[in-house]
Structures are given as structure tokens and as C-alpha cells.
Motif scaffolding. Structure first.
Motif, PDB file in Angstrom:
ATOM      1  N   ALA A 134      -2.374   9.264  -1.353  1.00 13.11           N
ATOM      2  CA  ALA A 134      -1.803  10.266  -2.601  1.00 13.11           C
ATOM      3  C   ALA A 134      -1.945   9.424  -3.917  1.00 13.11           C
ATOM      4  O   ALA A 134      -2.129   8.232  -4.037  1.00 13.11           O
ATOM      5  CB  ALA A 134      -0.256  10.138  -2.175  1.00 13.11           C
ATOM      6  N   GLN A 135      -2.166  10.459  -4.931  1.00 14.81           N
ATOM      7  CA  GLN A 135      -2.087  10.004  -6.254  1.00 14.81           C
ATOM      8  C   GLN A 135      -0.966   9.963  -7.100  1.00 14.81           C
ATOM      9  O   GLN A 135      -0.093  11.067  -7.194  1.00 14.81           O
ATOM     10  CB  GLN A 135      -3.059  10.975  -7.062  1.00 14.81           C
ATOM     11  CG  GLN A 135      -4.608  11.188  -6.578  1.00 14.81           C
ATOM     12  CD  GLN A 135      -5.235   9.692  -6.499  1.00 14.81           C
ATOM     13  OE1 GLN A 135      -5.675   9.442  -7.634  1.00 14.81           O
ATOM     14  NE2 GLN A 135      -5.496   9.079  -5.405  1.00 14.81           N
ATOM     15  N   TYR A 203      10.933  -1.777 -10.462  1.00 10.87           N
ATOM     16  CA  TYR A 203      10.904  -1.234  -8.963  1.00 10.87           C
ATOM     17  C   TYR A 203       9.339  -0.952  -8.772  1.00 10.87           C
ATOM     18  O   TYR A 203       8.558  -0.843  -9.555  1.00 10.87           O
ATOM     19  CB  TYR A 203      11.592   0.050  -8.592  1.00 10.87           C
ATOM     20  CG  TYR A 203      13.060  -0.085  -8.933  1.00 10.87           C
ATOM     21  CD1 TYR A 203      13.778  -0.543  -7.844  1.00 10.87           C
ATOM     22  CD2 TYR A 203      13.902   0.190 -10.172  1.00 10.87           C
ATOM     23  CE1 TYR A 203      15.168  -0.492  -7.752  1.00 10.87           C
ATOM     24  CE2 TYR A 203      14.858  -0.155 -10.215  1.00 10.87           C
ATOM     25  CZ  TYR A 203      15.980  -0.434  -9.124  1.00 10.87           C
ATOM     26  OH  TYR A 203      17.243  -0.466  -9.243  1.00 10.87           O
ATOM     27  N   TYR A 204       9.123  -1.072  -7.135  1.00 11.79           N
ATOM     28  CA  TYR A 204       7.829  -1.027  -6.802  1.00 11.79           C
ATOM     29  C   TYR A 204       7.696   0.224  -5.878  1.00 11.79           C
ATOM     30  O   TYR A 204       8.784   0.376  -4.926  1.00 11.79           O
ATOM     31  CB  TYR A 204       7.264  -2.055  -6.055  1.00 11.79           C
ATOM     32  CG  TYR A 204       7.293  -3.375  -6.904  1.00 11.79           C
ATOM     33  CD1 TYR A 204       6.127  -3.739  -7.718  1.00 11.79           C
ATOM     34  CD2 TYR A 204       8.261  -4.287  -7.126  1.00 11.79           C
ATOM     35  CE1 TYR A 204       5.964  -4.769  -8.426  1.00 11.79           C
ATOM     36  CE2 TYR A 204       8.193  -5.232  -8.002  1.00 11.79           C
ATOM     37  CZ  TYR A 204       7.085  -5.534  -8.481  1.00 11.79           C
ATOM     38  OH  TYR A 204       7.043  -6.704  -9.421  1.00 11.79           O
ATOM     39  N   TRP A 205       6.854   1.106  -5.646  1.00  9.99           N
ATOM     40  CA  TRP A 205       6.929   2.051  -4.942  1.00  9.99           C
ATOM     41  C   TRP A 205       5.315   2.796  -4.289  1.00  9.99           C
ATOM     42  O   TRP A 205       4.317   2.322  -5.106  1.00  9.99           O
ATOM     43  CB  TRP A 205       7.593   3.333  -5.324  1.00  9.99           C
ATOM     44  CG  TRP A 205       6.780   3.931  -6.600  1.00  9.99           C
ATOM     45  CD1 TRP A 205       6.668   3.703  -7.730  1.00  9.99           C
ATOM     46  CD2 TRP A 205       6.544   5.414  -6.419  1.00  9.99           C
ATOM     47  NE1 TRP A 205       6.202   4.722  -8.584  1.00  9.99           N
ATOM     48  CE2 TRP A 205       5.845   5.692  -7.960  1.00  9.99           C
ATOM     49  CE3 TRP A 205       6.426   6.451  -5.648  1.00  9.99           C
ATOM     50  CZ2 TRP A 205       5.445   6.853  -8.334  1.00  9.99           C
ATOM     51  CZ3 TRP A 205       5.753   7.640  -5.858  1.00  9.99           C
ATOM     52  CH2 TRP A 205       5.272   7.859  -7.211  1.00  9.99           C
ATOM     53  N   LYS A 206       5.313   3.345  -3.252  1.00 10.14           N
ATOM     54  CA  LYS A 206       3.990   3.483  -2.797  1.00 10.14           C
ATOM     55  C   LYS A 206       4.298   4.804  -1.858  1.00 10.14           C
ATOM     56  O   LYS A 206       5.401   4.913  -1.398  1.00 10.14           O
ATOM     57  CB  LYS A 206       3.219   2.752  -1.891  1.00 10.14           C
ATOM     58  CG  LYS A 206       3.794   2.101  -0.557  1.00 10.14           C
ATOM     59  CD  LYS A 206       2.706   1.242   0.274  1.00 10.14           C
ATOM     60  CE  LYS A 206       3.095   0.769   1.353  1.00 10.14           C
ATOM     61  NZ  LYS A 206       2.445  -0.044   2.049  1.00 10.14           N
ATOM     62  N   VAL A 207       3.142   5.668  -1.544  1.00  6.45           N
ATOM     63  CA  VAL A 207       3.362   6.853  -0.554  1.00  6.45           C
ATOM     64  C   VAL A 207       2.244   6.626   0.391  1.00  6.45           C
ATOM     65  O   VAL A 207       1.148   6.465   0.107  1.00  6.45           O
ATOM     66  CB  VAL A 207       3.147   8.225  -1.317  1.00  6.45           C
ATOM     67  CG1 VAL A 207       3.266   9.231  -0.389  1.00  6.45           C
ATOM     68  CG2 VAL A 207       4.391   8.230  -2.440  1.00  6.45           C
ATOM     69  N   ASP A 218      -2.852   5.166   2.346  1.00  7.89           N
ATOM     70  CA  ASP A 218      -1.981   4.408   1.539  1.00  7.89           C
ATOM     71  C   ASP A 218      -2.316   4.536   0.100  1.00  7.89           C
ATOM     72  O   ASP A 218      -3.374   4.214  -0.445  1.00  7.89           O
ATOM     73  CB  ASP A 218      -2.027   2.825   2.080  1.00  7.89           C
ATOM     74  CG  ASP A 218      -0.878   2.047   1.372  1.00  7.89           C
ATOM     75  OD1 ASP A 218      -0.530   2.373   0.081  1.00  7.89           O
ATOM     76  OD2 ASP A 218      -0.340   1.323   2.043  1.00  7.89           O
ATOM     77  N   SER A 219      -1.355   5.021  -0.662  1.00  3.15           N
ATOM     78  CA  SER A 219      -1.620   5.436  -2.203  1.00  3.15           C
ATOM     79  C   SER A 219      -1.724   3.926  -2.923  1.00  3.15           C
ATOM     80  O   SER A 219      -2.432   4.171  -4.130  1.00  3.15           O
ATOM     81  CB  SER A 219      -0.474   6.275  -2.866  1.00  3.15           C
ATOM     82  OG  SER A 219       0.615   5.168  -2.751  1.00  3.15           O
TER      83      SER A 219
END
Length: 227
Positions: A134-135, A203-207, A218-219
Motif C-alpha cells: 500500500a502507498q 504516531y507511527y502507522w502502516k498498512v 507491508d507498506s
């Protein structure tokens, strides 16, 4: 008085004839091949792990040279090449996802222009492919954002798959890197999610994208700070 008027008219004439000497900035090129969100099957096999792929793009207005950038999305390893032509060949890994862009340059201008970013899989022995990573679109990594009236920020991303069989997107979000808390999942048509935040916190995030075959991608992790 007459001399003053003539002088003013002469200066106006010089200004009107002078024109704008600013050199034109190069424009962005249009990518042609490998096609967006496709499987590239036309590469020349070099070994069990590598094939040579020819990238093609259109001529851009006011551009004298181009910089091709190709990134292996599994390893985040870039390959770069500068050329005056509108095509270039690179040896890249088989069976891996890639992102590619082209920048346009002109030696008379300090400005440059960048094309869209296209994703593709370089063909290998696989009969089914994992989704493209995912972008992550918003918030951008390193950005400082303002939360809305509900003390929330909306996470947005783009997803794509050669096989067109994305099943779910799973969103991870936390104050630690890598993010460990699962916010939940969305279906293939939903590529955004709102999350509660606190001012002054990073905050940290990924998809993680999953397709109907169970393949995942994994993004990678983005971070942002709340104002």
C-alpha cells in the motif's frame, strides 16, 4: 516637456520589446511502459533471478535529459539512470514489485519536473502475485498535522494488485515504531480510516494488504506529529 514625453515613450518601447528572458522550465513526462499496476512479461532473462527491462516514456516539453528512478518495493533498493533518450534498460529482480518515476531536466533552468509514480511486478515463476505494498498518502511521513474537531486524523492510502483480488487492508497504529496496535481492517474499496490522536504526540502507522489467495504485503512505516 516634449523631450520628457519622448523619453518616457522610448523607455516604454524598450520595456515592451524586452520580453521575459526566464528560460522555460521542463514539463513532466508521461510514463508508457511498464504499464501501471501490471505484470511486466517482456523482459530479457539474464539469470534465474534477473531480467533486463526496457522502460519507456514520452518526450516532455523543454526537457533535455531524464532521470529514471526504479525502486524494488521488497528491499527499498533504488536504481537510477540519467539519459537524453526516452527509454532506458535496467537489470532488475524477477518476481518482485517495483515503483518507477522519471524526472525531467533542462540545463537552462534550475527547475525540474517529476512524472507520476507507476507500480508493476517484474515477471518471475509465480502464477499469483502478492498485492503491491500500500502507498501511504496522508499524513505524509514526517508531517505535522492538525486534528479535527473530534480529535481525529484521517489515515489515507492507495492499494493495487496485478491479480485484482485484494481482500482486506489491516491498519496498524501506535506511539511506538514499528506500530503494534491493530486499528482494524477495511475491504478492498475502503482506503481510509479515522483515528483518535492527542496533541504533541508522534504516531507511527502502516498498512498490511491481503489478497484472496492469502498473499500479503507491508507498506512500511510512516510517522507524523499532531500539532
Amino acid at each position: 516637456m516634449m523631450k520628457n514625453i519622448v523619453g518616457i515613450l522610448f523607455l516604454a518601447f524598450l520595456v515592451s520589446c524586452g520580453g521575459d528572458d526566464t528560460p522555460p522550465a521542463p514539463e513532466a513526462t508521461n510514463l508508457i511502459f511498464p504499464e501501471e499496476n501490471s505484470e511486466c512479461t517482456t523482459g530479457t532473462s539474464l539469470s534465474e533471478t534477473l531480467s533486463q527491462v526496457t522502460f519507456r516514456w514520452g518526450a516532455a516539453n523543454h526537457a533535455e535529459r531524464y532521470a529514471l528512478n526504479v525502486v524494488n518495493l521488497e528491499t527499498n533498493s533504488p536504481q537510477n539512470l540519467t539519459t537524453t533518450a526516452t527509454s532506458a534498460s535496467l537489470s532488475i529482480a524477477k518476481g518482485a514489485p517495483f515503483a518507477w518515476t522519471v524526472m525531467s531536466f533542462n540545463s537552462d533552468s534550475d527547475e525540474s519536473a517529476v512524472s507520476e509514480t507507476w507500480l508493476f511486478y517484474n515477471a518471475g515463476s509465480e502464477t499469483t502475485y502478492a498485492p503491491f505494498p500500500a502507498q501511504l498518502v496522508s499524513p505524509e511521513s514526517g508531517e505535522t498535522v492538525i486534528m479535527d474537531i473530534a480529535n481525529e486524523v484521517t489515515l489515507e492510502w492507495d492499494g493495487a494488485d496485478v491479480d485484482n483480488d485484494i481482500d482486506t487492508f489491516q491498519v496498524f497504529f501506535s506511539e511506538t515504531n514499528p506500530p503494534t496496535t491493530t486499528l482494524g481492517t477495511t475491504d478492498a474499496s475502503t482506503m481510509q480510516m479515522s483515528v483518535g490522536v492527542t496533541s504533541g504526540v508522534v504516531y507511527y502507522w502502516k498498512v498490511v494488504t491481503t489478497d484472496l489467495e492469502g498473499n500479503t504485503s507491508d507498506s512500511g512505516v510512516f510517522d507524523f506529529k499532531v500539532f
